[in-house]
Design a protein around this motif. Sequence first.
Motif, mmCIF file in Angstrom:
data_model
loop_
_atom_site.group_PDB
_atom_site.id
_atom_site.type_symbol
_atom_site.label_atom_id
_atom_site.label_comp_id
_atom_site.label_asym_id
_atom_site.label_seq_id
_atom_site.Cartn_x
_atom_site.Cartn_y
_atom_site.Cartn_z
ATOM 1 N N ASP A 181 0.880 -1.141 0.000
ATOM 2 C CA ASP A 181 0.000 0.000 0.000
ATOM 3 C C ASP A 181 0.935 1.212 0.000
ATOM 4 O O ASP A 181 1.828 1.301 0.846
ATOM 5 C CB ASP A 181 -0.792 -0.052 1.313
ATOM 6 N N LEU A 182 0.755 2.111 -0.928
ATOM 7 C CA LEU A 182 1.649 3.255 -0.989
ATOM 8 C C LEU A 182 1.257 4.273 0.084
ATOM 9 O O LEU A 182 0.167 4.833 0.045
ATOM 10 C CB LEU A 182 1.570 3.880 -2.388
ATOM 11 N N ALA A 183 2.148 4.491 1.043
ATOM 12 C CA ALA A 183 1.818 5.404 2.137
ATOM 13 C C ALA A 183 2.297 6.819 1.827
ATOM 14 O O ALA A 183 1.743 7.800 2.320
ATOM 15 C CB ALA A 183 2.457 4.922 3.432
ATOM 16 N N PHE A 184 3.352 6.904 1.020
ATOM 17 C CA PHE A 184 3.988 8.205 0.842
ATOM 18 C C PHE A 184 4.988 8.082 -0.292
ATOM 19 O O PHE A 184 5.877 7.220 -0.237
ATOM 20 C CB PHE A 184 4.697 8.566 2.160
ATOM 21 N N TRP A 185 4.839 8.906 -1.329
ATOM 22 C CA TRP A 185 5.826 8.920 -2.411
ATOM 23 C C TRP A 185 5.642 10.231 -3.169
ATOM 24 O O TRP A 185 4.953 10.271 -4.186
ATOM 25 C CB TRP A 185 5.663 7.705 -3.324
ATOM 26 N N PRO A 186 6.241 11.307 -2.678
ATOM 27 C CA PRO A 186 5.977 12.632 -3.249
ATOM 28 C C PRO A 186 6.248 12.717 -4.746
ATOM 29 O O PRO A 186 5.623 13.516 -5.443
ATOM 30 C CB PRO A 186 6.930 13.562 -2.478
ATOM 31 N N CYS A 187 7.170 11.926 -5.254
ATOM 32 C CA CYS A 187 7.512 12.027 -6.672
ATOM 33 C C CYS A 187 6.348 11.602 -7.561
ATOM 34 O O CYS A 187 6.161 12.125 -8.645
ATOM 35 C CB CYS A 187 8.751 11.192 -6.965
ATOM 36 N N VAL A 188 5.564 10.630 -7.122
ATOM 37 C CA VAL A 188 4.559 10.076 -8.032
ATOM 38 C C VAL A 188 3.120 10.405 -7.647
ATOM 39 O O VAL A 188 2.217 10.239 -8.461
ATOM 40 C CB VAL A 188 4.694 8.532 -8.160
#
Lengths: 323, 159
Positions: free
Chosen positions: A36-43
């Motif tokens: 589960d993606l919690a945090f990925w500012p780039c995407v």
Amino acid sequence: MTKPKLAVYWAASCGGCDIAILDIEEKILAVADFFDLAFWPCVADFKYKDVAALDDGAITLTLFNGAIRNDENFAIAELLRRKSVVLCAFGSCASDGGIPGMANFYERQTIFDYVYGKSPSTVNPDKVYPQPLTKVPEGEIYIPAMWDTVWTLPQVVDVDYVIPGCPPQSDQIAAVVGAVIDILKNGKPLPPKGTVLGATDKSCCDECLRQRDVKKIKKFVRPFEIIPDPDLCLMEQGILCVGPATRGGCGAKCVAAGMPCRGCYGLPANIRDQGAKMVSALASVIDSTDPEEIGRIMAAIPDPLGTFYRFTLADSLLRRAQV
Amino acid sequence: MSFEPKIIGILCNWCSYTGADLAGTARMKYPANMRSVRVMCSGRVDPGFIFDALAHGADGVLICGCHPGDCHYVEGNYKCMRRIPLTQRLLQDMGIDPRRLRLEWVSASEGGRFQKIVTEFTEEIRALGPLKLRDMKFDMNRPDRYSLMAEAGDTVHTY
Ligand code: FES
């Protein structure tokens, strides 16, 4: 069942590491499937407050790229450390300081004077410099203040694993991510803390396919000055290659293409300082016992400090220039 | 209190350490500022040792080996001879006075020469003053650190 959470962050970095993760092609689907993606500012548009709202240890894996050179970098490093079970320094900048680490040759003021003043493409007659705090009608806005010294992630927070490279090679990322999924799915034990993942313990030379004979050098040349023999060790041809002082794992791709190793995979196991190791390596190949001639050969190396510590200055024994 | 330089001497076992021994048995006096480390050969001296010494509080590093041609491992001191100038150049580019690193050849019979070198080098480092290195360790409470984390995100997530 709730999926394990994944976070990816960029501090002082170029974004290349994020792209390298996306570069694992269709395997990214397995990542999206499993995590589960919690945090990925780039995407995607995540906010810091979303991360702050999570329980401590709620994120299973954080891939942290970028060096630490301002208070925002540091604050998020601390935040993600608290929220993550496993924190990985991902890429040269996070693990060794990387290219931003070369700012340690100067101090903030010198860099500002150049970037906002003297650089040929800058027109700044009013000497407008970035300020941490600015008053606007709506109130005060804040931008992170840059520090004099660039730090590596392991220097400022506790780090579990290191994945080196500028950027880490996609096949290595895919292998590491695959291994992590396998470990989590099947309840296997994690590798010991501090392990360097996605790389070997030996040097880049170990993977290099070029032929090696006895190295005896009378003169160093820069890559554009000669057409290198395609099969012979570049160092033997007088090209300064940082391979002997660099960790393997990249597959020696640059060297195979005729470009000397620049050192992005950082230090091999059991070596503490890339520049020191490089001095030793060069001293063994220079073919002279006459101090004056040695001096002449050495003097022809254009920028030893920047060449030997291109990626590891912030992690070197002396850390920074004394200015 | 006046400044007493800390000097690390790295001496090769076969010539220089024996030379230092000779200076000792002959009761030649030299400043007590140097802590000597014995290595088998000056070719064993990795520049990392030098950086490590400086990073850990040494003000100067003196390396002594057999005279060129006399190394017991034939080539070791030539390696050292090639390493030191480049190491000095790195130091200089790092803003550290390269005179803080010195290479000398001392044979087993040169107790007097050893005495003279250590005395001179100690005085030279004394004149250069203490080596002050900044930012060797990250300081959590660094003065140029603005507020952020303490206010748990209030400032952080405003943009
Ligand atoms: S044994 Fe003395 S320098 Fe090599």
